[in-house]
Design an enzyme around this catalytic site. Sequence first.
Site, mmCIF file in Angstrom:
data_model
loop_
_atom_site.group_PDB
_atom_site.id
_atom_site.type_symbol
_atom_site.label_atom_id
_atom_site.label_comp_id
_atom_site.label_asym_id
_atom_site.label_seq_id
_atom_site.Cartn_x
_atom_site.Cartn_y
_atom_site.Cartn_z
ATOM 1 N N TYR A 134 -16.351 15.096 -16.729
ATOM 2 C CA TYR A 134 -16.631 13.704 -16.633
ATOM 3 C C TYR A 134 -18.059 13.496 -15.754
ATOM 4 O O TYR A 134 -17.957 14.280 -14.416
ATOM 5 C CB TYR A 134 -15.776 12.860 -16.624
ATOM 6 C CG TYR A 134 -15.936 11.239 -15.974
ATOM 7 C CD1 TYR A 134 -16.515 10.516 -17.236
ATOM 8 C CD2 TYR A 134 -15.904 10.814 -14.797
ATOM 9 C CE1 TYR A 134 -17.038 9.348 -16.846
ATOM 10 C CE2 TYR A 134 -16.085 9.416 -14.410
ATOM 11 C CZ TYR A 134 -16.786 8.883 -15.615
ATOM 12 O OH TYR A 134 -16.986 7.423 -15.085
ATOM 13 N N LYS A 147 -8.343 4.409 -19.675
ATOM 14 C CA LYS A 147 -8.848 5.110 -21.231
ATOM 15 C C LYS A 147 -7.635 4.905 -21.978
ATOM 16 O O LYS A 147 -7.146 3.539 -22.273
ATOM 17 C CB LYS A 147 -9.322 6.334 -21.095
ATOM 18 C CG LYS A 147 -10.561 6.800 -19.975
ATOM 19 C CD LYS A 147 -11.683 5.846 -20.244
ATOM 20 C CE LYS A 147 -12.452 6.004 -18.857
ATOM 21 N NZ LYS A 147 -12.977 7.312 -18.531
ATOM 22 N N ARG A 171 0.819 -1.194 0.049
ATOM 23 C CA ARG A 171 -0.071 0.008 0.120
ATOM 24 C C ARG A 171 1.195 1.335 -0.062
ATOM 25 O O ARG A 171 0.280 2.381 -0.435
ATOM 26 C CB ARG A 171 -1.039 -0.128 1.212
ATOM 27 C CG ARG A 171 -1.863 1.000 1.358
ATOM 28 C CD ARG A 171 -3.315 0.700 1.816
ATOM 29 N NE ARG A 171 -3.039 0.030 3.095
ATOM 30 C CZ ARG A 171 -2.826 0.408 3.943
ATOM 31 N NH1 ARG A 171 -2.295 1.689 4.474
ATOM 32 N NH2 ARG A 171 -2.427 -0.328 5.228
ATOM 33 N N ASP A 207 -7.934 17.748 -16.260
ATOM 34 C CA ASP A 207 -7.918 16.360 -16.687
ATOM 35 C C ASP A 207 -7.776 16.119 -18.352
ATOM 36 O O ASP A 207 -8.302 16.661 -19.101
ATOM 37 C CB ASP A 207 -9.501 16.005 -16.552
ATOM 38 C CG ASP A 207 -9.517 14.595 -16.517
ATOM 39 O OD1 ASP A 207 -9.093 13.708 -17.392
ATOM 40 O OD2 ASP A 207 -10.631 13.955 -16.004
HETATM 41 C C1 LIG Z 1 -13.305 7.662 -17.057
HETATM 42 C C2 LIG Z 1 -13.126 9.168 -16.753
HETATM 43 C C3 LIG Z 1 -12.787 9.580 -15.313
HETATM 44 C C4 LIG Z 1 -12.932 8.422 -14.312
HETATM 45 O O1 LIG Z 1 -11.865 7.410 -14.548
HETATM 46 P P1 LIG Z 1 -12.209 6.065 -13.768
HETATM 47 O O2 LIG Z 1 -10.875 5.253 -14.373
HETATM 48 O O3 LIG Z 1 -13.452 5.543 -14.567
HETATM 49 O O4 LIG Z 1 -12.371 6.084 -12.386
HETATM 50 C C5 LIG Z 1 -12.299 10.792 -15.306
HETATM 51 N N1 LIG Z 1 -12.296 11.914 -16.235
HETATM 52 C C6 LIG Z 1 -12.626 11.352 -17.588
HETATM 53 C C7 LIG Z 1 -12.210 12.518 -18.385
HETATM 54 C C8 LIG Z 1 -12.811 10.308 -17.764
HETATM 55 O O5 LIG Z 1 -13.305 10.122 -19.163
#
Ligand SMILES: *Cc1c(COP(=O)(O)O)cnc(C)c1O
Length: 404
Positions: A131, A221, A77, A196
């Site tokens: 998001y 992603k 952790r 982001d």
């Molecule tokens: C999917 C997504 C998230 C969240 O990510 P997870 O891995 O699903 O927790 C945050 N920001 C954007 C732009 C996303 O597409």
Amino acid sequence: MDAEATSLTSPAPDRSRALATEAVHAGRDDLASLGLHAAPIDLSTTYPSYDSRAEAERIDAFAATGAQPDGPPVYARLDNPTTARFEKALATLEGTGSAVAFASGMAALSAVLLARASAGLRHVVAVRPLYGCSDRLLGSGLLGTEVTWTDPAGIADAIRPDTGLVMVETPANPTLAEIDIRAVAHSCGTVPLLVDNTFATPVLQRPVEHGARIVLHSATKYLGGHGDVMGGVVACDEEFAATLRQMRFATGGVLHPLAGYLLLRGLSTLAVRVRAASASAAELARRLTADPRVSRVHYPELGGAMVSFEVYGEPHRVIAGVRLITPAVSLGSVDTLIQHPASISHRIVDEGDRRAAGVGDRLLRMSVGLEDVEDIWADLCQALSRGAGAAPAPVPHAAGQGRR
Ligand SMILES: *Cc1c(COP(=O)(O)O)cnc(C)c1O
């Protein structure tokens, strides 16, 4: 302690190597000297140590500074060498001193918010759209934060003495709206700007070069890129990374080392995947713009592999009609995905806020993959035809999820 000098998570970014080169080499520079070609996967949860005094010192140092402990790991952790390779590679690609990986994008965002709130800076200024779950996490105040929503021009006025973070997404999910990071960073003054960067990836945009201090990714992603690994990562300076490591240790949102391995492997093809998919997406955006069944196309000036578009017909029928394209939430995989944000990815956002942010009922969001562009277009075309001639009445099976 000189963790900086030896730690895998604190690289001195070598700006002399191109991004495509770093994508396959960063975080792996020591492999040849270990007699290895592929990165090893270390699944240990704990590590033997016969010297508990030395271990105590290392634990104290981590508690005091948050620097990645020197020498062998202590406990999974706190520290994992496979994950550390991914962190080092991503930090190099984003041009930051450090990166800290988490179990998911939402775990990463949660750690950032908690880190700022625990410093007494509970207020966040944010620009929609974000998001859906990020919007919800901020809007609900679940983590004890308070949000002020504004547009980029309103950021400076929205900042208060207790503002700990300004958050934007560009290109934004799902409208692909773009923000001038440099202008926004200027409005933030001394408040750290979080961008982001999930949609652009460091291949198309490195926010710290434009003044952002914190870069967030849903690694689920494009970084993973194959739809088979969930993770999140924050790229930032070492000072904030240290705070995030302590937060991760305290709250436990660690990335699994197998995920760390897959994300590192994903990074090696990131540049070629993003460039190839972006070329197809640009071509599809061009064709959709000329298509009489489509009322509006959203495609970033920056480029990228995401295309959103609004249809005149019934969007649920288009989703139901795809055959090659997968009708699914998420994005950034090798295969093309399509979804209806108002029903799925942004369902959790209040309907009024959703519409005000430009997420209408006719909007579809497509994540373009690596299939041949003609095959994607052929499938999209036949699906659009199913939606086009339809009466405005929703199809029965979509009615349940299309309405509250
Ligand atoms: C999917 C997504 C998230 C969240 O990510 P997870 O891995 O699903 O927790 C945050 N920001 C954007 C732009 C996303 O597409």
